[in-house]
Write a protein that holds these residues in place. Structure first.
Motif, PDB file in Angstrom:
ATOM      1  N   HIS A  74       0.835  -1.216   0.000  1.00 27.52           N
ATOM      2  CA  HIS A  74       0.000   0.000   0.000  1.00 27.52           C
ATOM      3  C   HIS A  74       0.867   1.264   0.000  1.00 27.52           C
ATOM      4  N   SER A  75       1.947   1.209  -0.734  1.00 24.76           N
ATOM      5  CA  SER A  75       2.898   2.334  -0.752  1.00 24.76           C
ATOM      6  C   SER A  75       2.773   3.110  -2.050  1.00 24.76           C
ATOM      7  N   LEU A  76       2.359   4.386  -1.933  1.00 21.60           N
ATOM      8  CA  LEU A  76       2.297   5.250  -3.115  1.00 21.60           C
ATOM      9  C   LEU A  76       3.696   5.558  -3.626  1.00 21.60           C
ATOM     10  N   ALA A  77       4.666   5.655  -2.714  1.00 21.18           N
ATOM     11  CA  ALA A  77       6.037   5.946  -3.127  1.00 21.18           C
ATOM     12  C   ALA A  77       6.566   4.839  -4.033  1.00 21.18           C
ATOM     13  N   ALA A 107      15.928   6.677  -3.093  1.00 15.81           N
ATOM     14  CA  ALA A 107      16.593   7.134  -1.871  1.00 15.81           C
ATOM     15  C   ALA A 107      15.595   7.793  -0.927  1.00 15.81           C
ATOM     16  N   ALA A 108      14.678   8.611  -1.485  1.00 14.79           N
ATOM     17  CA  ALA A 108      13.641   9.239  -0.658  1.00 14.79           C
ATOM     18  C   ALA A 108      12.699   8.185  -0.089  1.00 14.79           C
ATOM     19  N   THR A 109      12.421   7.148  -0.863  1.00 16.50           N
ATOM     20  CA  THR A 109      11.541   6.077  -0.394  1.00 16.50           C
ATOM     21  C   THR A 109      12.195   5.299   0.736  1.00 16.50           C
ATOM     22  N   VAL A 110      13.496   5.093   0.640  1.00 15.09           N
ATOM     23  CA  VAL A 110      14.220   4.425   1.739  1.00 15.09           C
ATOM     24  C   VAL A 110      14.080   5.236   3.026  1.00 15.09           C
ATOM     25  N   ALA A 111      14.277   6.542   2.938  1.00 12.77           N
ATOM     26  CA  ALA A 111      14.151   7.396   4.125  1.00 12.77           C
ATOM     27  C   ALA A 111      12.727   7.342   4.680  1.00 12.77           C
ATOM     28  N   ALA A 112      11.732   7.377   3.776  1.00 11.96           N
ATOM     29  CA  ALA A 112      10.341   7.322   4.229  1.00 11.96           C
ATOM     30  C   ALA A 112      10.038   5.988   4.909  1.00 11.96           C
ATOM     31  N   ALA A 113      10.554   4.890   4.361  1.00 16.89           N
ATOM     32  CA  ALA A 113      10.305   3.569   4.948  1.00 16.89           C
ATOM     33  C   ALA A 113      10.913   3.471   6.343  1.00 16.89           C
ATOM     34  N   ILE A 114      12.090   4.012   6.517  1.00 21.81           N
ATOM     35  CA  ILE A 114      12.727   3.992   7.841  1.00 21.81           C
ATOM     36  C   ILE A 114      11.878   4.771   8.842  1.00 21.81           C
ATOM     37  N   ILE A 115      11.341   5.926   8.416  1.00 19.79           N
ATOM     38  CA  ILE A 115      10.493   6.734   9.304  1.00 19.79           C
ATOM     39  C   ILE A 115       9.216   5.973   9.654  1.00 19.79           C
ATOM     40  N   VAL A 116       8.623   5.308   8.673  1.00 19.14           N
ATOM     41  CA  VAL A 116       7.407   4.534   8.925  1.00 19.14           C
ATOM     42  C   VAL A 116       7.683   3.416   9.917  1.00 19.14           C
ATOM     43  N   LEU A 117       8.796   2.707   9.736  1.00 19.75           N
ATOM     44  CA  LEU A 117       9.142   1.610  10.641  1.00 19.75           C
ATOM     45  C   LEU A 117       9.459   2.109  12.048  1.00 19.75           C
ATOM     46  N   THR A 141       6.959  10.990  -1.828  1.00 23.77           N
ATOM     47  CA  THR A 141       6.457  11.123  -3.200  1.00 23.77           C
ATOM     48  C   THR A 141       6.569  12.565  -3.677  1.00 23.77           C
ATOM     49  N   LEU A 142       6.268  13.531  -2.802  1.00 23.24           N
ATOM     50  CA  LEU A 142       6.377  14.942  -3.180  1.00 23.24           C
ATOM     51  C   LEU A 142       7.829  15.333  -3.461  1.00 23.24           C
ATOM     52  N   VAL A 143       8.771  14.726  -2.735  1.00 21.85           N
ATOM     53  CA  VAL A 143      10.185  14.970  -3.029  1.00 21.85           C
ATOM     54  C   VAL A 143      10.514  14.488  -4.440  1.00 21.85           C
ATOM     55  N   VAL A 144       9.983  13.334  -4.794  1.00 24.66           N
ATOM     56  CA  VAL A 144      10.186  12.800  -6.137  1.00 24.66           C
ATOM     57  C   VAL A 144       9.588  13.741  -7.177  1.00 24.66           C
ATOM     58  N   VAL A 145       8.404  14.294  -6.863  1.00 29.23           N
ATOM     59  CA  VAL A 145       7.732  15.209  -7.792  1.00 29.23           C
ATOM     60  C   VAL A 145       8.617  16.411  -8.101  1.00 29.23           C
ATOM     61  N   VAL A 146       9.235  16.974  -7.078  1.00 32.49           N
ATOM     62  CA  VAL A 146      10.111  18.133  -7.289  1.00 32.49           C
ATOM     63  C   VAL A 146      11.274  17.770  -8.198  1.00 32.49           C
ATOM     64  N   LEU A 147      11.883  16.621  -7.962  1.00 34.59           N
ATOM     65  CA  LEU A 147      12.999  16.184  -8.793  1.00 34.59           C
ATOM     66  C   LEU A 147      12.560  15.963 -10.242  1.00 34.59           C
ATOM     67  N   MET A 148      11.373  15.395 -10.411  1.00 34.31           N
ATOM     68  CA  MET A 148      10.880  15.132 -11.761  1.00 34.31           C
ATOM     69  C   MET A 148      10.580  16.431 -12.501  1.00 34.31           C
ATOM     70  N   LEU A 149       9.990  17.400 -11.805  1.00 33.52           N
ATOM     71  CA  LEU A 149       9.704  18.681 -12.448  1.00 33.52           C
ATOM     72  C   LEU A 149      10.992  19.388 -12.851  1.00 33.52           C
ATOM     73  N   ARG A 150      11.995  19.294 -12.015  1.00 35.37           N
ATOM     74  CA  ARG A 150      13.286  19.939 -12.332  1.00 35.37           C
ATOM     75  C   ARG A 150      13.931  19.294 -13.554  1.00 35.37           C
ATOM     76  N   ALA A 151      13.961  17.963 -13.581  1.00 38.13           N
ATOM     77  CA  ALA A 151      14.579  17.269 -14.718  1.00 38.13           C
ATOM     78  C   ALA A 151      13.757  17.465 -15.992  1.00 38.13           C
ATOM     79  N   GLY A 152      12.438  17.334 -15.885  1.00 39.54           N
ATOM     80  CA  GLY A 152      11.594  17.488 -17.069  1.00 39.54           C
ATOM     81  C   GLY A 152      11.613  18.905 -17.608  1.00 39.54           C
ATOM     82  N   GLY A 153      11.559  19.895 -16.707  1.00 41.15           N
ATOM     83  CA  GLY A 153      11.612  21.289 -17.151  1.00 41.15           C
ATOM     84  C   GLY A 153      12.906  21.616 -17.865  1.00 41.15           C
ATOM     85  N   GLY A 154      14.022  21.065 -17.370  1.00 44.18           N
ATOM     86  CA  GLY A 154      15.312  21.308 -18.021  1.00 44.18           C
ATOM     87  C   GLY A 154      15.354  20.740 -19.435  1.00 44.18           C
ATOM     88  N   LEU A 155      14.816  19.535 -19.606  1.00 42.00           N
ATOM     89  CA  LEU A 155      14.801  18.921 -20.942  1.00 42.00           C
ATOM     90  C   LEU A 155      13.911  19.703 -21.907  1.00 42.00           C
TER      91      LEU A 155
END
Length: 381
Positions: free
Chosen positions: A62-65, A190-200, A212-226
């Motif tokens: 049940h992990s959205l990440a 890497a962000a998912t690993v950190a989130a899993a540790i916090i959940v545990l 997931t929101l951290v991933v979104v920021v990274l994706m917007l940065r990479a996609g916008g650059g391309l």
């Protein structure tokens, strides 16, 4: 056009200002499709195999990440597959009406990669906000194990893509798009690993949505650059970091160059910069030597080897007008210094005559009536 224009055209036909030796400059820049495809196919197979297992694990935990990582890996595989096809097609020689071949297919591929990253980021942001408002229970242990495996998989995939990019022998925005996908996925895991540790450790289920929101920021940065970089190439802007005005002034400062105008600089594809310009040479100077010096300058200092220069002698009338105008300007300054206290109210009585006088001494544009952009001239001593 004036009488000077046909004469200039005849002079160009007679003297042949196209250097046959330049025809092969830079045309060995294409990627090595066989070498690229081998490494790209290995990376794509690895990603697809892991992505299938991650979808199952994400649903079970049940992990959205994890599901967002899996969705992103689908785009990774698509981007790499598109890179394989594009590398093969873009490497074909030019033929028919496609005088540059199909090199810009890789820019289309890069732009498609950027757009898919942005669209996917928007969807993931929406789902993450929903999870923040209504958190779902997350299986932290399974989430952590899959995320750690994902980090390893993406490290290997990044290495394979680096080998493919190195085999091509040049910078490729298309390959950079595929690498951007995989690196973004690596950061996401890497962000998912950190989130899993916090959940545990704390049971804080919203950590999954925050990752997931951290991933979104990274994706917007990479996609916008391309999207931004591919857009510059499609709009035929000068390469980033190359100032056309500075380049025009640099060309005009070369010996025996009287003027440079119609200067255009653009990229056909990444690593393949092209330029064209109309160069006027001082009377009785060797146009061929000036052209060769300019070609050497642009190739040596700016890496521009796809270059087309129209080189003419400056029309004699224009040259004489420029000299007369410079001498007249010097004389006017001298008289102004001697009589700066005198008042001449009658000087404004005939403004139209003054304007007509100025027009007569303005530099002529008869040699190039359809000139675009600024003209660059040597700095006056």
């Amino acid at each position: 056009m004036s009488e000077a224009a046909p004469a200039a055209g005849q002079w160009r036909r007679a003297h042949g200002h196209a250097d046959r030796g330049r025809a092969n400059h830079g045309h060995a820049h294409h990627a090595s499709p066989d070498a690229d495809s081998r490494w790209l196919a290995a990376a794509a197979a690895l990603i697809v195999a892991f992505m299938a297992g991650e979808v199952v694990a994400g649903v079970a935990a049940h992990s959205l990440a994890l599901l967002s990582d899996a969705a992103h890996m689908i785009t990774d595989a698509a981007a790499i597959g598109l890179a394989i096809v594009t590398a093969r097609v873009a490497g074909r020689p030019a033929r028919g009406g496609y005088t540059y071949g199909l090199r810009r297919l890789e820019i289309l591929s890069a732009q498609a990669n950027g757009i898919t990253l942005v669209l996917l980021a928007v969807w993931l942001a929406y789902e993450a906000v929903r999870r923040l408002i209504t958190p779902h229970p997350v299986a932290g242990g399974l989430m952590l194990g899959v995320a750690l495996a994902g980090v390893c998989v993406n490290l290997v995939a990044s290495w394979l893509l680096a080998r493919a990019n190195g085999a091509s022998g040049r910078r490729s925005l298309n390959m950079e798009g595929a690498v951007a996908h995989v690196l973004t996925d690596l950061y996401a895991f890497a962000a998912t690993v950190a989130a899993a540790i916090i959940v545990l450790a704390t049971g804080f289920a919203r950590a999954d949505a925050i990752a997931t929101l951290v991933v979104v920021v990274l994706m917007l940065r990479a996609g916008g650059g391309l999207i931004r970089e591919s857009g510059r190439i499609f709009l035929e802007a000068a390469p980033a970091g190359l100032d056309p005005a500075a380049l025009g002034s640099e060309m005009a400062a070369m010996p025996h160059v009287a003027e440079v105008h119609d200067l255009h600089i653009w990229e056909i594809t990444t690593g393949m910069t092209a330029a064209s310009a109309h160069v006027l040479v001082e009377p009785r100077q060797d146009c061929h030597a000036v052209r060769a010096a300019l070609e050497a300058l642009l190739a040596r200092e700016h890496g521009i080897t796809h270059l087309t220069l129209q080189v003419d002698h400056v029309p004699q009338g224009d040259h004489q007008v420029d000299e007369h105008q410079a001498a007249e300007h010097h004389t006017d300054e001298h008289h102004t210094d001697e009589h700066h206290t005198d008042e001449h109210p009658q000087a404004d009585e005939h403004p139209q005559a003054d304007e007509h006088h100025a027009d007569e001494h303005a530099p002529s544009r008869s040699h190039c009536e359809d000139s675009h952009g600024p003209a660059y001239r040597p700095a006056q001593p």
